[in-house]
Design a protein around this motif. Structure first.
Motif, mmCIF file in Angstrom:
data_model
loop_
_atom_site.group_PDB
_atom_site.id
_atom_site.type_symbol
_atom_site.label_atom_id
_atom_site.label_comp_id
_atom_site.label_asym_id
_atom_site.label_seq_id
_atom_site.Cartn_x
_atom_site.Cartn_y
_atom_site.Cartn_z
ATOM 1 N N VAL A 20 0.812 -1.221 0.000
ATOM 2 C CA VAL A 20 0.000 0.000 0.000
ATOM 3 C C VAL A 20 0.844 1.269 0.000
ATOM 4 O O VAL A 20 0.302 2.366 -0.071
ATOM 5 C CB VAL A 20 -0.994 0.039 1.181
ATOM 6 C CG1 VAL A 20 -1.951 -1.128 1.119
ATOM 7 C CG2 VAL A 20 -0.282 0.106 2.504
ATOM 8 N N ALA A 21 2.158 1.133 0.075
ATOM 9 C CA ALA A 21 3.035 2.313 0.080
ATOM 10 C C ALA A 21 2.833 3.115 -1.194
ATOM 11 O O ALA A 21 2.831 2.578 -2.294
ATOM 12 C CB ALA A 21 4.490 1.887 0.220
ATOM 13 N N GLY A 22 2.601 4.392 -1.039
ATOM 14 C CA GLY A 22 2.442 5.276 -2.189
ATOM 15 C C GLY A 22 1.031 5.359 -2.746
ATOM 16 O O GLY A 22 0.777 6.132 -3.664
ATOM 17 N N LEU A 23 0.098 4.578 -2.211
ATOM 18 C CA LEU A 23 -1.285 4.648 -2.688
ATOM 19 C C LEU A 23 -2.011 5.813 -2.013
ATOM 20 O O LEU A 23 -1.730 6.157 -0.869
ATOM 21 C CB LEU A 23 -2.034 3.352 -2.390
ATOM 22 C CG LEU A 23 -1.530 2.086 -3.079
ATOM 23 C CD1 LEU A 23 -2.360 0.891 -2.643
ATOM 24 C CD2 LEU A 23 -1.569 2.222 -4.588
ATOM 25 N N THR A 24 -2.937 6.396 -2.715
ATOM 26 C CA THR A 24 -3.745 7.473 -2.143
ATOM 27 C C THR A 24 -4.912 6.869 -1.356
ATOM 28 O O THR A 24 -5.220 5.689 -1.496
ATOM 29 C CB THR A 24 -4.314 8.390 -3.242
ATOM 30 O OG1 THR A 24 -5.228 7.621 -4.029
ATOM 31 C CG2 THR A 24 -3.203 8.948 -4.112
ATOM 32 N N ASP A 25 -5.579 7.675 -0.543
ATOM 33 C CA ASP A 25 -6.731 7.192 0.229
ATOM 34 C C ASP A 25 -7.826 6.640 -0.678
ATOM 35 O O ASP A 25 -8.528 5.709 -0.312
ATOM 36 C CB ASP A 25 -7.308 8.297 1.107
ATOM 37 C CG ASP A 25 -6.599 8.405 2.445
ATOM 38 O OD1 ASP A 25 -5.743 7.533 2.734
ATOM 39 O OD2 ASP A 25 -6.885 9.348 3.199
ATOM 40 N N ASP A 26 -7.980 7.202 -1.864
ATOM 41 C CA ASP A 26 -9.004 6.712 -2.798
ATOM 42 C C ASP A 26 -8.689 5.301 -3.289
ATOM 43 O O ASP A 26 -9.591 4.565 -3.679
ATOM 44 C CB ASP A 26 -9.131 7.645 -4.002
ATOM 45 C CG ASP A 26 -9.733 8.992 -3.628
ATOM 46 O OD1 ASP A 26 -10.415 9.059 -2.583
ATOM 47 O OD2 ASP A 26 -9.516 9.960 -4.374
ATOM 48 N N GLN A 27 -7.425 4.931 -3.271
ATOM 49 C CA GLN A 27 -7.019 3.620 -3.761
ATOM 50 C C GLN A 27 -6.980 2.558 -2.665
ATOM 51 O O GLN A 27 -6.911 1.378 -2.961
ATOM 52 C CB GLN A 27 -5.629 3.714 -4.399
ATOM 53 C CG GLN A 27 -5.587 4.593 -5.633
ATOM 54 C CD GLN A 27 -4.158 4.859 -6.089
ATOM 55 O OE1 GLN A 27 -3.304 5.179 -5.281
ATOM 56 N NE2 GLN A 27 -3.933 4.724 -7.381
ATOM 57 N N LEU A 28 -7.051 2.979 -1.424
ATOM 58 C CA LEU A 28 -6.960 2.042 -0.305
ATOM 59 C C LEU A 28 -8.316 1.476 0.067
ATOM 60 O O LEU A 28 -9.341 2.136 -0.056
ATOM 61 C CB LEU A 28 -6.373 2.741 0.925
ATOM 62 C CG LEU A 28 -4.912 3.138 0.853
ATOM 63 C CD1 LEU A 28 -4.534 3.934 2.102
ATOM 64 C CD2 LEU A 28 -4.022 1.924 0.715
ATOM 65 N N ALA A 29 -8.309 0.241 0.559
ATOM 66 C CA ALA A 29 -9.525 -0.364 1.094
ATOM 67 C C ALA A 29 -9.842 0.283 2.436
ATOM 68 O O ALA A 29 -8.973 0.849 3.086
ATOM 69 C CB ALA A 29 -9.320 -1.864 1.261
ATOM 70 N N GLU A 30 -11.079 0.201 2.857
ATOM 71 C CA GLU A 30 -11.521 0.847 4.095
ATOM 72 C C GLU A 30 -10.680 0.496 5.327
ATOM 73 O O GLU A 30 -10.358 1.382 6.103
ATOM 74 C CB GLU A 30 -13.000 0.545 4.362
ATOM 75 C CG GLU A 30 -13.941 1.265 3.415
ATOM 76 C CD GLU A 30 -13.803 2.779 3.469
ATOM 77 O OE1 GLU A 30 -13.651 3.355 4.558
ATOM 78 O OE2 GLU A 30 -13.838 3.396 2.399
#
Length: 71
Positions: A20-30
């Motif tokens: 998940v490093a470098g992912l934005t909040d929109d790309q992350l699961a809840e």
């Protein structure tokens, strides 16, 4: 012979952190957004229970350990 299955959800491990490093909040699961990931110890505690005499009558179970992520 007993056979039980542990089905872990998102847990706070090095593998998940690097994924998940470098992912934005929109790309992350809840769970990752809410910092609600389990700890590896949570799965370890379940494993200890399943391998103890306390679970001697538990057989053929699928145990989901994901803090309600799949609900």
């Amino acid at each position: 012979m007993r056979c039980n299955v542990i089905l872990p959800g998102t847990h706070d491990t090095d593998m998940v952190k690097s994924a998940v490093a470098g992912l934005t909040d929109d790309q992350l699961a809840e769970p990752a957004k809410a910092n609600a990931m389990g700890k590896p110890e949570d799965v370890g505690n379940l494993l200890l229970y399943l391998s103890s005499d306390e679970s001697r009558f538990l057989n053929s179970s699928d145990t989901l350990i994901d803090n309600g992520e799949s609900i």
